[in-house]
Design a protein around this motif. Structure first.
Motif, PDB file in Angstrom:
ATOM      1  N   GLN A  35      24.520 -11.227   2.066  1.00 36.71           N
ATOM      2  CA  GLN A  35      23.776 -11.823   3.174  1.00 36.71           C
ATOM      3  C   GLN A  35      24.500 -11.722   4.510  1.00 36.71           C
ATOM      4  OE1 GLN A  35      23.184 -15.820   1.845  1.00 36.71           O
ATOM      5  NE2 GLN A  35      21.724 -15.246   0.265  1.00 36.71           N
ATOM      6  N   CYS A  36      25.792 -11.483   4.493  1.00 32.02           N
ATOM      7  CA  CYS A  36      26.586 -11.536   5.722  1.00 32.02           C
ATOM      8  C   CYS A  36      27.260 -10.183   5.967  1.00 32.02           C
ATOM      9  CB  CYS A  36      27.629 -12.647   5.619  1.00 32.02           C
ATOM     10  SG  CYS A  36      28.647 -12.794   7.104  1.00 32.02           S
ATOM     11  N   LEU A  37      26.765  -9.470   6.935  1.00 32.15           N
ATOM     12  CA  LEU A  37      27.264  -8.139   7.240  1.00 32.15           C
ATOM     13  C   LEU A  37      28.742  -8.164   7.648  1.00 32.15           C
ATOM     14  CD1 LEU A  37      26.616  -5.153   7.495  1.00 32.15           C
ATOM     15  CD2 LEU A  37      25.851  -5.601   9.836  1.00 32.15           C
ATOM     16  N   ASN A  38      29.142  -9.150   8.436  1.00 37.22           N
ATOM     17  CA  ASN A  38      30.546  -9.218   8.872  1.00 37.22           C
ATOM     18  C   ASN A  38      31.494  -9.419   7.693  1.00 37.22           C
ATOM     19  OD1 ASN A  38      29.982  -8.809  11.589  1.00 37.22           O
ATOM     20  ND2 ASN A  38      29.686 -10.997  11.960  1.00 37.22           N
ATOM     21  N   CYS A  39      31.149 -10.303   6.809  1.00 39.37           N
ATOM     22  CA  CYS A  39      32.005 -10.542   5.640  1.00 39.37           C
ATOM     23  C   CYS A  39      31.992  -9.343   4.702  1.00 39.37           C
ATOM     24  CB  CYS A  39      31.574 -11.814   4.912  1.00 39.37           C
ATOM     25  SG  CYS A  39      31.980 -13.324   5.821  1.00 39.37           S
ATOM     26  N   GLU A  40      30.844  -8.696   4.566  1.00 39.14           N
ATOM     27  CA  GLU A  40      30.775  -7.508   3.723  1.00 39.14           C
ATOM     28  C   GLU A  40      31.659  -6.398   4.297  1.00 39.14           C
ATOM     29  OE1 GLU A  40      27.738  -4.283   1.758  1.00 39.14           O
ATOM     30  OE2 GLU A  40      27.106  -5.400   3.526  1.00 39.14           O
ATOM     31  N   ARG A  41      31.649  -6.241   5.604  1.00 38.70           N
ATOM     32  CA  ARG A  41      32.517  -5.246   6.246  1.00 38.70           C
ATOM     33  C   ARG A  41      33.990  -5.550   5.980  1.00 38.70           C
ATOM     34  NH1 ARG A  41      29.395  -4.971  11.940  1.00 38.70           N
ATOM     35  NH2 ARG A  41      27.757  -3.517  11.308  1.00 38.70           N
ATOM     36  N   ALA A  42      34.348  -6.817   6.098  1.00 38.62           N
ATOM     37  CA  ALA A  42      35.741  -7.215   5.837  1.00 38.62           C
ATOM     38  C   ALA A  42      36.111  -6.920   4.389  1.00 38.62           C
ATOM     39  CB  ALA A  42      35.935  -8.700   6.146  1.00 38.62           C
ATOM     40  N   TYR A  43      35.208  -7.218   3.472  1.00 35.37           N
ATOM     41  CA  TYR A  43      35.441  -6.953   2.059  1.00 35.37           C
ATOM     42  C   TYR A  43      35.629  -5.457   1.805  1.00 35.37           C
ATOM     43  CZ  TYR A  43      34.154  -5.933  -2.761  1.00 35.37           C
ATOM     44  OH  TYR A  43      34.123  -5.422  -4.033  1.00 35.37           O
ATOM     45  N   ARG A  44      34.738  -4.650   2.341  1.00 34.24           N
ATOM     46  CA  ARG A  44      34.826  -3.198   2.139  1.00 34.24           C
ATOM     47  C   ARG A  44      36.116  -2.632   2.734  1.00 34.24           C
ATOM     48  NH1 ARG A  44      30.130  -0.548   0.434  1.00 34.24           N
ATOM     49  NH2 ARG A  44      28.324  -1.911   0.350  1.00 34.24           N
ATOM     50  N   PHE A  45      36.499  -3.149   3.907  1.00 33.33           N
ATOM     51  CA  PHE A  45      37.740  -2.697   4.525  1.00 33.33           C
ATOM     52  C   PHE A  45      38.934  -3.008   3.633  1.00 33.33           C
ATOM     53  CE2 PHE A  45      41.551  -3.672   6.938  1.00 33.33           C
ATOM     54  CZ  PHE A  45      41.765  -2.467   7.578  1.00 33.33           C
ATOM     55  N   GLU A  46      39.013  -4.248   3.163  1.00 39.54           N
ATOM     56  CA  GLU A  46      40.134  -4.657   2.312  1.00 39.54           C
ATOM     57  C   GLU A  46      40.164  -3.858   1.018  1.00 39.54           C
ATOM     58  OE1 GLU A  46      42.688  -6.499   3.023  1.00 39.54           O
ATOM     59  OE2 GLU A  46      41.916  -7.150   4.966  1.00 39.54           O
ATOM     60  N   LYS A  47      38.999  -3.606   0.448  1.00 38.75           N
ATOM     61  CA  LYS A  47      38.923  -2.840  -0.786  1.00 38.75           C
ATOM     62  C   LYS A  47      39.401  -1.406  -0.566  1.00 38.75           C
ATOM     63  CE  LYS A  47      35.829  -1.863  -4.596  1.00 38.75           C
ATOM     64  NZ  LYS A  47      34.500  -2.052  -5.160  1.00 38.75           N
ATOM     65  N   ARG A  48      38.959  -0.792   0.521  1.00 38.19           N
ATOM     66  CA  ARG A  48      39.412   0.572   0.844  1.00 38.19           C
ATOM     67  C   ARG A  48      40.900   0.603   1.153  1.00 38.19           C
ATOM     68  NH1 ARG A  48      34.759   0.770   4.120  1.00 38.19           N
ATOM     69  NH2 ARG A  48      36.089   0.680   5.937  1.00 38.19           N
ATOM     70  N   LEU A  49      41.377  -0.384   1.884  1.00 40.22           N
ATOM     71  CA  LEU A  49      42.794  -0.459   2.223  1.00 40.22           C
ATOM     72  C   LEU A  49      43.649  -0.566   0.965  1.00 40.22           C
ATOM     73  CD1 LEU A  49      45.040  -0.652   4.322  1.00 40.22           C
ATOM     74  CD2 LEU A  49      44.643  -3.130   4.388  1.00 40.22           C
ATOM     75  N   ARG A  50      43.240  -1.396   0.039  1.00 36.56           N
ATOM     76  CA  ARG A  50      43.981  -1.515  -1.221  1.00 36.56           C
ATOM     77  C   ARG A  50      43.993  -0.200  -1.991  1.00 36.56           C
ATOM     78  NH1 ARG A  50      43.818  -7.034  -4.192  1.00 36.56           N
ATOM     79  NH2 ARG A  50      44.349  -8.387  -2.463  1.00 36.56           N
ATOM     80  N   GLY A  51      42.867   0.479  -2.020  1.00 32.65           N
ATOM     81  CA  GLY A  51      42.806   1.772  -2.690  1.00 32.65           C
ATOM     82  C   GLY A  51      43.708   2.793  -2.020  1.00 32.65           C
ATOM     83  N   PHE A  52      43.701   2.811  -0.705  1.00 37.17           N
ATOM     84  CA  PHE A  52      44.549   3.727   0.049  1.00 37.17           C
ATOM     85  C   PHE A  52      46.022   3.460  -0.240  1.00 37.17           C
ATOM     86  CE2 PHE A  52      47.039   4.682   3.838  1.00 37.17           C
ATOM     87  CZ  PHE A  52      46.706   6.017   4.052  1.00 37.17           C
ATOM     88  N   ILE A  53      46.405   2.204  -0.207  1.00 37.87           N
ATOM     89  CA  ILE A  53      47.801   1.837  -0.474  1.00 37.87           C
ATOM     90  C   ILE A  53      48.178   2.192  -1.905  1.00 37.87           C
ATOM     91  CG2 ILE A  53      49.394  -0.108  -0.739  1.00 37.87           C
ATOM     92  CD1 ILE A  53      47.900  -1.368   1.693  1.00 37.87           C
ATOM     93  N   ARG A  54      47.302   1.920  -2.837  1.00 34.76           N
ATOM     94  CA  ARG A  54      47.569   2.215  -4.244  1.00 34.76           C
ATOM     95  C   ARG A  54      47.799   3.719  -4.435  1.00 34.76           C
ATOM     96  NH1 ARG A  54      44.387  -1.115  -6.399  1.00 34.76           N
ATOM     97  NH2 ARG A  54      42.474  -0.009  -5.917  1.00 34.76           N
TER      98      ARG A  54
END
Length: 78
Positions: A35-54
């Motif tokens: 329901q919340c585009l801003n929170c979804e963006r933050a979630y996707r960013f963090e998920k991608r960042l973790r994958g990149f770091i991994r």
């Protein structure tokens, strides 16, 4: 009200990503993210960042260390 639910979702985001959150909270966060585009963006960013770091954080052992470990395993196996 929305600000409060965003704060709750954001404060539990890392636990959500780590799978360290109870089912009911996981469902609530998932619903909020839908329901919340801003929170979804933050979630996707963090998920991608973790994958990149991994992917980038892998360190290979020097060949001499790998060979020494293999030798020790062979010696203990025989």
């Amino acid at each position: 009200m929305r600000r409060n639910s965003c704060f709750r979702a954001a404060s539990r985001l890392y636990s959500y990503l780590d799978g360290e959150i109870r089912a009911i909270r996981r469902i609530r966060i998932r619903l909020h993210l839908r329901q919340c585009l801003n929170c979804e963006r933050a979630y996707r960013f963090e998920k991608r960042l973790r994958g990149f770091i991994r992917e980038r954080a892998r360190v290979e052992a020097p060949p001499e260390v790998v060979e020494r470990i293999r030798r020790l395993i062979r010696e203990r196996s025989s």
